[in-house]
Design a protein around this motif. Structure first.
Motif, PDB file in Angstrom:
ATOM      1  N   ASN A   1      -1.250 -16.525   1.749  1.00  0.00           N
ATOM      2  CA  ASN A   1      -0.519 -15.653   2.665  1.00  0.00           C
ATOM      3  C   ASN A   1      -1.290 -15.495   3.977  1.00  0.00           C
ATOM      4  O   ASN A   1      -2.447 -15.070   3.962  1.00  0.00           O
TER       5      ASN A   1
ATOM      6  N   SER B   1      -6.147 -14.312   1.107  1.00  0.00           N
ATOM      7  CA  SER B   1      -6.998 -14.120  -0.072  1.00  0.00           C
ATOM      8  C   SER B   1      -7.956 -15.289  -0.302  1.00  0.00           C
ATOM      9  O   SER B   1      -9.135 -15.101  -0.578  1.00  0.00           O
TER      10      SER B   1
ATOM     11  N   GLN C   1      -2.220  -3.925   3.481  1.00  0.00           N
ATOM     12  CA  GLN C   1      -1.465  -5.176   3.519  1.00  0.00           C
ATOM     13  C   GLN C   1      -1.066  -5.571   4.939  1.00  0.00           C
ATOM     14  O   GLN C   1      -0.452  -6.626   5.145  1.00  0.00           O
ATOM     15  N   HIS C   2      -1.388  -4.706   5.915  1.00  0.00           N
ATOM     16  CA  HIS C   2      -1.072  -4.970   7.326  1.00  0.00           C
ATOM     17  C   HIS C   2       0.430  -5.174   7.537  1.00  0.00           C
ATOM     18  O   HIS C   2       0.855  -6.017   8.334  1.00  0.00           O
TER      19      HIS C   2
ATOM     20  N   ILE D   1      -2.754 -11.829   4.499  1.00  0.00           N
ATOM     21  CA  ILE D   1      -3.811 -11.344   3.600  1.00  0.00           C
ATOM     22  C   ILE D   1      -4.979 -12.326   3.535  1.00  0.00           C
ATOM     23  O   ILE D   1      -6.141 -11.921   3.502  1.00  0.00           O
TER      24      ILE D   1
ATOM     25  N   LYS E   1      -0.554  -7.440  -7.543  1.00  0.00           N
ATOM     26  CA  LYS E   1      -0.004  -6.929  -6.279  1.00  0.00           C
ATOM     27  C   LYS E   1       0.837  -5.675  -6.495  1.00  0.00           C
ATOM     28  O   LYS E   1       2.034  -5.616  -6.182  1.00  0.00           O
TER      29      LYS E   1
ATOM     30  N   ASP F   1      -0.746 -13.901  -2.631  1.00  0.00           N
ATOM     31  CA  ASP F   1      -1.489 -13.698  -1.381  1.00  0.00           C
ATOM     32  C   ASP F   1      -2.516 -14.796  -1.118  1.00  0.00           C
ATOM     33  O   ASP F   1      -3.179 -14.784  -0.084  1.00  0.00           O
TER      34      ASP F   1
ATOM     35  N   THR G   1       2.510  -2.914  -1.997  1.00  0.00           N
ATOM     36  CA  THR G   1       1.846  -2.825  -3.311  1.00  0.00           C
ATOM     37  C   THR G   1       1.856  -1.408  -3.878  1.00  0.00           C
ATOM     38  O   THR G   1       1.233  -1.148  -4.893  1.00  0.00           O
TER      39      THR G   1
ATOM     40  N   GLN H   1      -8.848  -8.347  -2.573  1.00  0.00           N
ATOM     41  CA  GLN H   1      -7.487  -8.494  -3.070  1.00  0.00           C
ATOM     42  C   GLN H   1      -7.218  -9.978  -3.293  1.00  0.00           C
ATOM     43  O   GLN H   1      -7.142 -10.750  -2.342  1.00  0.00           O
TER      44      GLN H   1
ATOM     45  N   HIS I   1     -10.210  -5.014   2.977  1.00  0.00           N
ATOM     46  CA  HIS I   1      -8.828  -5.387   3.305  1.00  0.00           C
ATOM     47  C   HIS I   1      -8.740  -5.761   4.779  1.00  0.00           C
ATOM     48  O   HIS I   1      -8.320  -4.949   5.610  1.00  0.00           O
TER      49      HIS I   1
END
Length: 381
Positions: A176, A181, A355-356, A179, A202, A173, A290, A168, A146
């Motif tokens: 995003n 992804s 998810q920061h 993230i 998610k 995401d 999430t 993830q 992550h």
């Protein structure tokens, strides 16, 4: 492993939603049995899930009730909680005992990010896992990740011995900027390492959608469930070995296995619909939580962070200004948890959040919505 759906033991059904260890054993047993009966074999847990009791749950529902050769088991070692090299051996042996097995098919170094990677390097966690593989206690060594694509590239370059990486990946995401992804996926593909997908829905957020988004999906596939679009999106990416779903009900198991038994990748039209749905959801989501609950354990004020965010999102999606039902749930939670307004901004939660999210800032918004809300009117006598 021909079938790409895995059963995540992260969001199990509970008899008491305030107790993460109050497992609904009968329902879990039915879910496990149905999953296996439909030809699916991959089960995923972790040392920390469900207040450190998920591995026990998997032993009781799966390992004790089914032959070892009919299922594949994955669990995870969290570098973040290590305080000494010896902790790894202790935790690993505890995991074998909790799960009731002699070996793990897949073993992950859990939740690698900037700080946890430094912990893993400090205690040579990668070397520890490879030693266990050499000893036959682990068949495949990987990591769940992550963080940024740059760090992922650094870690995979430094550790080509890894057998797989868990990322993830979901359509919300994919582009995003927090993230990333898609870019993380591309890094993994560059390293030619098999990918296991986590959080395809998610945390359940993509199991439901705004009415406008659902109408788009239902117009094309009237019989398909909303979460099926998310799981199929993840499974459609080249190089994906497995897609995990943290299923909470028997109905979810039956639905997910129905379309993943004979999996068909998304077509061009479906990708266009997913892109349109993404735009709609992004316009309607206040906090992209999430509910992994990693933020809760270290909170000095015992704030029910993910539960408050879920209520806040529901309040923001409400079609009118009446948030009384969400307010009732919020007040019930605050009976045993700190209020959102009691946050001291220590930011331990933000350090733990995969998810920061800027959790402390979001909690201020929650506080404005619920802590400043007028008390509910008393019931008439």
């Amino acid at each position: 492993m021909d079938k790409k759906l895995g059963f995540g033991f992260m969001r199990l059904p509970l008899l008491d939603n305030n107790d993460q260890t109050a497992f609904d054993t009968k329902t879990i047993n039915k879910m496990v049995d149905a999953f296996l009966a439909r030809g699916f074999t991959y089960f995923d847990t972790a040392y920390t899930y469900h207040d450190f009791k998920s591995e026990v749950a998997i032993r009781e529902a799966l390992v004790k009730r089914h032959n070892r050769d009919v299922f594949t088991l994955a669990t995870k070692l969290p570098p973040r909680i290590l305080q000494a090299v010896a902790d790894q051996e202790r935790i690993f042996n505890e995991q074998l005992e909790k799960c009731g097995v002699e070996y793990f098919d897949y073993y992950l170094i859990h939740n690698i990010g900037v700080s946890s990677y430094q912990q893993a390097l400090k205690y040579d966690t990668f070397g520890f896992a490879m030693d266990k593989k050499q000893a036959g206690r682990i068949k495949n060594v990987g990591m769940s990740f992550h963080d940024t694509p740059e760090l992922l590239d650094e870690v995979l370059t430094a550790h080509p011995e890894l057998d797989f990486v868990q990322l993830q990946i979901n359509y919300i995401d994919w582009e995003n900027p927090g993230i990333q992804s898609k870019i993380c996926y591309e890094v993994a593909r560059k390293h030619n390492i098999p990918i296991i997908v986590m959080e395809p829905c998610k945390g359940g957020n993509l199991a439901r959608a705004p009415e406008e988004a659902e109408e788009l999906m239902k117009a094309y596939h009237p019989a398909a469930s909303i979460p099926s679009w998310a799981i199929r999106f993840a499974a459609s990416q080249e190089g994906v070995l497995m897609v995990l779903s943290g299923m909470s009900t028997l109905e979810q198991v039956l639905d997910n296995t129905s379309y993943m038994a004979d999996f068909k990748p998304l077509n061009d039209t479906e990708y266009k619909i997913v892109n349109a749905v993404t735009e709609i959801i992004n316009a309607n989501t206040a906090v992209a939580c999430t509910t992994c609950r990693y933020c809760v354990a270290g909170c000095p004020k015992n704030i029910a962070i993910p539960d408050y965010f879920a209520l806040y999102n529901s309040a923001k999606l409400a079609t009118c200004d009446n948030i009384s039902s969400q307010f009732v749930y919020y007040m019930n939670l605050t009976a045993n948890h700190g209020k959102a307004s009691e946050c001291i901004e220590c930011k331990k939660c933000e350090t733990a959040c995969p998810q920061h999210l800027k959790i402390t800032e979001h909690l201020k918004d929650v506080a404005k919505t619920f802590d400043a809300a007028p008390a509910l009117p008393a019931k008439p006598k």
